[in-house]
Design an enzyme around this catalytic site. Structure first.
Site, PDB file in Angstrom:
ATOM      1  CG  ASN A 196      -1.715   1.274   1.376  1.00 57.59           C
ATOM      2  OD1 ASN A 196      -1.763   2.081   0.444  1.00 57.59           O
ATOM      3  ND2 ASN A 196      -2.344   1.461   2.518  1.00 57.59           N
ATOM      4  CG  HIS A 200      -5.816   2.066   5.030  1.00 61.44           C
ATOM      5  ND1 HIS A 200      -5.356   2.996   5.928  1.00 61.44           N
ATOM      6  CD2 HIS A 200      -4.853   1.133   4.923  1.00 61.44           C
ATOM      7  CE1 HIS A 200      -4.154   2.633   6.342  1.00 61.44           C
ATOM      8  NE2 HIS A 200      -3.822   1.503   5.746  1.00 61.44           N
ATOM      9  CB  SER A 223       4.912  -2.119  12.186  1.00 58.98           C
ATOM     10  OG  SER A 223       4.627  -0.763  12.460  1.00 58.98           O
ATOM     11  CD  GLU A 269      -2.953   5.551   6.714  1.00 57.13           C
ATOM     12  OE1 GLU A 269      -2.872   5.517   5.482  1.00 57.13           O
ATOM     13  OE2 GLU A 269      -2.109   4.991   7.465  1.00 57.13           O
ATOM     14  CE  LYS A 297      -0.179   3.235   4.850  1.00 61.73           C
ATOM     15  NZ  LYS A 297      -0.153   3.349   6.305  1.00 61.73           N
ATOM     16  N   GLY A 344       2.454   2.300  10.904  1.00 64.92           N
ATOM     17  CA  GLY A 344       3.456   3.354  10.878  1.00 64.92           C
ATOM     18  C   GLY A 344       4.177   3.521  12.200  1.00 64.92           C
ATOM     19  CD  GLU A 396      -3.482  -2.199   7.323  1.00 70.26           C
ATOM     20  OE1 GLU A 396      -2.330  -2.390   6.921  1.00 70.26           O
ATOM     21  OE2 GLU A 396      -4.103  -1.153   7.076  1.00 70.26           O
TER      22      GLU A 396
END
Ligand code: 13P
Length: 232
Positions: free
Chosen positions: A7, A85, A194, A87, A9, A158, A152
């Site tokens: 991904n 996702h 991660s 985000e 992003k 991150g 996730e």
């Protein structure tokens, strides 16, 4: 065969894409490698790697400025799309209902949605991981069609921190049982948050883990190729 899904992003230019996809061309692996690129990089895939998108509109066409429809993605030979996702849920207020509508739009266009779920740090600390994840799965999946679930945990994205192998297995087992309850027990369940070359093989080989969703380490071949090679 495991899914290894990158991904990107909001990262990358055409030359970054060319560099990575060229390097993937010569990698022999039984894994299914998919790179989910920003919309701007989806056009023109001459390198043979399967590409995916990072979002899809729940609408089929019309006055939705800035949005991208399933038909537009199919037109570019996109076969997979991330939906929900964390985000997108966080910065664009996407609810389970919106995620379900997006996943349904993908399936209507023969695109496989990768539906992302995961608890926040507060929810984990309150001991609510299983109930939160179960609810997200049940409310986000489409009524029919094939899809992938990506677990996730938000606190692992991150962050250079992952759940323990036992924690990952426990959540994936809960997702598996939830899917079995709606007769979707063959749905692949992948882990993201991660993932790097040091933990990829261990995580990918846990029970009920069918692959990995990789952010930062998918951007460059020197971090992605060791992951692809380590997962057997
Ligand atoms: P990182 O691998 O950078 O933690 O990102 C995970 C992720 O959000 C993939 O979708």
């Amino acid at each position: 065969m495991k899914f290894i899904i990158g991904n990107w992003k909001m990262n990358g230019t055409t030359s970054d894409k060319e560099l990575l996809l060229k390097s993937l061309k010569n990698v022999h692996t039984d894994n299914k490698v998919i790179i989910c690129l920003p919309f701007t990089l989806l056009c023109g895939n001459d390198f043979g790697t399967t590409i995916g998108a990072q979002d899809i509109s729940e609408h089929s066409n019309g006055a939705y400025t800035g949005d991208i429809s399933g038909q537009m993605l199919t037109d570019l030979d996109v076969k997979y799309v991330l939906v929900g996702h964390s985000e997108r849920r966080l910065y664009h207020n996407e609810t389970n209902q919106i995620v379900k509508a997006k996943a349904t739009a993908a399936i209507k266009n023969n695109i496989i949605p990768i539906i992302c779920v995961g608890e926040t740090a507060d929810e984990k600390n309150a001991g609510r991981t299983m109930s939160v994840v179960k609810k997200m799965v049940l409310e986000s999946v489409p009524n029919s069609g094939a899809y992938i679930i990506a677990y996730e945990p938000r606190w692992a994205i991150g962050a250079n921190i992952t759940p323990t192998p036992d924690e990952i297995t426990a959540v994936h087992e809960t997702i598996f049982k939830t899917l079995r309850g709606i007769k979707k027990e063959n749905t692949p369940i992948i882990y993201g948050g991660s993932v790097d070359a040091k933990n990829a093989a261990v995580i990918a080989n846990l029970d009920h883990v069918d692959g990995l969703l990789i952010g930062r380490a998918s951007l460059k071949s020197d971090t992605l190729l060791p992951i692809i090679k380590s997962v057997k």
